[in-house]
Motif scaffolding. Sequence first.
Motif, short mmCIF file in Angstrom:
data_model
loop_
_atom_site.label_atom_id
_atom_site.label_comp_id
_atom_site.label_asym_id
_atom_site.label_seq_id
_atom_site.Cartn_x
_atom_site.Cartn_y
_atom_site.Cartn_z
N LEU A 56 0.79 -1.09 0.11
CA LEU A 56 0.10 0.06 0.00
C LEU A 56 0.91 1.17 -0.05
CD1 LEU A 56 -3.10 -0.95 2.38
CD2 LEU A 56 -2.95 -0.74 -0.21
N ARG A 88 -0.87 -9.43 -2.42
CA ARG A 88 -1.80 -8.78 -1.66
C ARG A 88 -2.99 -9.96 -1.38
NH1 ARG A 88 -2.11 -3.24 -4.94
NH2 ARG A 88 -0.84 -1.91 -3.40
N PHE A 95 -7.83 -2.29 8.86
CA PHE A 95 -7.61 -0.84 8.97
C PHE A 95 -7.87 -0.16 10.15
CE2 PHE A 95 -7.68 -2.01 4.56
CZ PHE A 95 -6.62 -1.31 3.80
N ASN A 99 -12.64 0.77 6.95
CA ASN A 99 -12.82 0.95 5.35
C ASN A 99 -13.66 -0.04 4.89
OD1 ASN A 99 -11.01 3.10 5.55
ND2 ASN A 99 -9.19 1.90 4.86
N PHE A 101 -16.85 -1.49 2.74
CA PHE A 101 -17.65 -0.82 1.62
C PHE A 101 -19.01 -0.64 2.06
CE2 PHE A 101 -14.88 -4.15 -0.30
CZ PHE A 101 -13.59 -3.40 -0.42
N VAL A 117 -12.24 -11.33 -6.60
CA VAL A 117 -10.83 -11.50 -6.85
C VAL A 117 -10.43 -13.01 -7.21
CG1 VAL A 117 -8.57 -11.20 -5.69
CG2 VAL A 117 -10.19 -9.34 -5.46
N GLY B 182 -9.55 5.52 1.49
CA GLY B 182 -9.52 4.08 2.30
C GLY B 182 -10.18 2.98 1.61
N GLN B 183 -11.22 3.56 0.83
CA GLN B 183 -11.92 2.39 -0.17
C GLN B 183 -10.99 1.95 -1.36
OE1 GLN B 183 -15.43 1.50 0.21
NE2 GLN B 183 -14.95 2.44 2.03
N GLU B 185 -7.60 1.77 -0.91
CA GLU B 185 -6.82 0.86 -0.12
C GLU B 185 -7.37 -0.81 0.36
OE1 GLU B 185 -5.01 2.92 3.08
OE2 GLU B 185 -3.65 4.17 1.75
N ALA B 186 -8.54 -0.35 0.69
CA ALA B 186 -9.23 -1.69 1.16
C ALA B 186 -9.46 -2.63 0.02
CB ALA B 186 -10.69 -1.37 1.64
N ALA B 187 -9.87 -2.08 -1.06
CA ALA B 187 -9.76 -2.92 -2.38
C ALA B 187 -8.69 -3.39 -2.81
CB ALA B 187 -10.77 -1.96 -3.56
N GLU B 188 -7.51 -2.49 -2.65
CA GLU B 188 -6.24 -2.93 -3.12
C GLU B 188 -5.64 -3.86 -2.40
OE1 GLU B 188 -4.31 0.77 -5.36
OE2 GLU B 188 -3.82 0.72 -3.17
N ALA B 189 -6.20 -3.90 -1.05
CA ALA B 189 -5.54 -4.77 -0.13
C ALA B 189 -6.29 -6.30 -0.25
CB ALA B 189 -5.78 -4.37 1.32
N LEU B 190 -7.36 -6.42 -1.01
CA LEU B 190 -8.11 -7.58 -1.25
C LEU B 190 -7.42 -8.22 -2.52
CD1 LEU B 190 -11.81 -6.84 -0.46
CD2 LEU B 190 -10.27 -8.43 0.72
N MET B 192 -7.61 -6.55 -5.67
CA MET B 192 -8.21 -6.43 -6.85
C MET B 192 -7.42 -5.45 -7.89
SD MET B 192 -12.04 -5.04 -5.62
CE MET B 192 -13.16 -5.82 -4.33
N ARG B 200 -16.38 -2.25 -8.91
CA ARG B 200 -17.19 -2.79 -7.74
C ARG B 200 -17.29 -1.81 -6.87
NH1 ARG B 200 -20.02 -7.25 -8.41
NH2 ARG B 200 -19.80 -7.41 -6.18
N ILE B 201 -16.08 -1.18 -6.50
CA ILE B 201 -16.06 -0.07 -5.09
C ILE B 201 -16.12 1.35 -5.43
CG2 ILE B 201 -14.59 0.20 -3.37
CD1 ILE B 201 -15.47 -2.75 -3.54
N GLN B 205 -20.17 3.81 -5.64
CA GLN B 205 -20.22 4.94 -4.62
C GLN B 205 -20.04 6.54 -5.26
OE1 GLN B 205 -17.98 4.35 -0.92
NE2 GLN B 205 -17.42 2.33 -1.86
#
Lengths: 253, 332
Positions: A56, A88, A95, A99, A101, A117, B182-183, B185-190, B192, B200-201, B205
Amino acid sequence: MTSDQVVVRVEDLHKYFGDLEVVRGVNLEVHEGEVVVMFGRSGAGKSTVLRCINFLEDPTSGTIEVDGIALTGGHRNRHQREKIRQLRIRTGMVFQQFNLFPNMTAIQNVMEGPLTVKGMSASRAQGLGRRLLERVGLDDKAEEYPIRLSGGQQQRVAIARALAMEPKVMLFDEPTSALDPELIGEVLGVMKSLATEMRMTMIVVTHEMGFAREAAHRLVFFHEGVILEEGTPDQIFEQTRFPETRKFLDAVL
Amino acid sequence: MAHQIDAQGPGTEAATPRSPVSSPGAPRLSFRVKVALVWITIFIVLGVFFALAKFDWAWMRANFKFIATGLWVTMFAAVCSIAIAVVLALFGALARLSKNPIAYGVSSFYTSFFRGTPLIVQLFIWYLAVPQVAGNILGQDSRFYRYTVLSAILAGILGLGFNYGAYMTEIFRAGILAVGPGQTEAAEALGMTYRQRMRRIVLPQAFKVIIPPTGNEFIAMMKDTALLSFLGAAVFWWDLFKRAQTLALQEFKGLEALIVAAGIYWALTAIFTFFQSKLERRMSRGYVRQVVAPSQRRTRWMSGSAGGGNQGGAMMVEMPESQTTPEELHDD
């Protein structure tokens, strides 16, 4: 308690923000099933190290290895970006600000990673989502949107969402810092159960020293961008030789 | 929603009452009634003016249908143009937010040119300049040449679409940025990919933020379709204004014909504005993030007595991204 298998390896990690060197050469190895708590003052670089582990933050230099996937900092081409993505997928992240959705219900949040994914079927993802929400004690909140949940509940959903990817290691970035005091316990409880029941490999940045004493195998103290010392909770709490560590512990305990 | 916003704490209680003089003990006539009286007065004055100007009501009634027939062209052009504009704005905004220099460069050129030149000039470029340039480059006997000679309606739709797309790029960009790091980052951390993350994210929004101002653009667009009348359309494609203009010139009924056209545009705008405000109210419900006053943010950290602030309430509170807030309190 922990195996010899190294899940996360950080080698000579440096990170600059502009001219400021926030991380100044960090080495860390985390073994399978190990719970490592990283602590230290604000700006000591612990969160940055954690965020570098799943890219990140892009490390300025150094090597990150997670579950056999090794990457160095610096310029990214398409191939490396795909490698980062693979890394990842093997890494769960929780976090400070949850965060979640907000446009998805609790269970949809948990299902999102497997569905999108991993391409899991909806029915399997649904089952997985149910099991994980049950695991964090929120099976009755599956259809609620995040705004209808308390901070502690949101963070537990976020933990379930990260677990849904079946990660090799879970990264927690100050998971309880945004919570009201009365809600911290429920999140720490879930984290402890991950460590004891699931033998999950975990790297936790936190100031909850009670959690560190009970759940951590190893404590890592960050000071001015380097690891000043590390050891078992006993070694750190009772026998630290460093005045910086002593001073910090006195302040937070 | 209103009571929840008030519950956010001090600073928001100064919300202005809808009618400033409706409190007890105020003058007898409410603000709304007074405003209505002003409107009625204006209409009476206009009526007197029209009477003095020998306004031909019978002619207006007789020709109303001919002018109103242009309504479907107006609406057709507006709907097609907004569709083009939305697609262009989406890609324009994604490109403006991209680190790719080609995407960014093309997008910034697009918005700069189409926002930097008059709409009417752009319409004539599509209508007149494009076939001319294409003819010079391809040769008039090329089999592709005839595709570049655009009909008035097509040139008009493209012109409006590209122009509005350039303005709406900014709306879409702001909407995407409003989703917050934050959104992402959360998606990247999964794990995506960029496309998964957007589809999707982020975009679902962002559209909550984007749709209301897009409705406003559509209302503005309906009025700007009047510019199409300057391109030489076939009778079939005459819009409201073109029809009014033609009658006005043929029969020397300028005032009447144009008033009819204006009235139809006005009614159209009023109707869509009504639905627009309903839409905006709908969109502001639900999970839209609320900014918490800094003072309140503080109290949440300081003690357990913050009463849970948003806990159990219908509001997602976005905390600042800083990591310093909790640590400051622990450290020193």
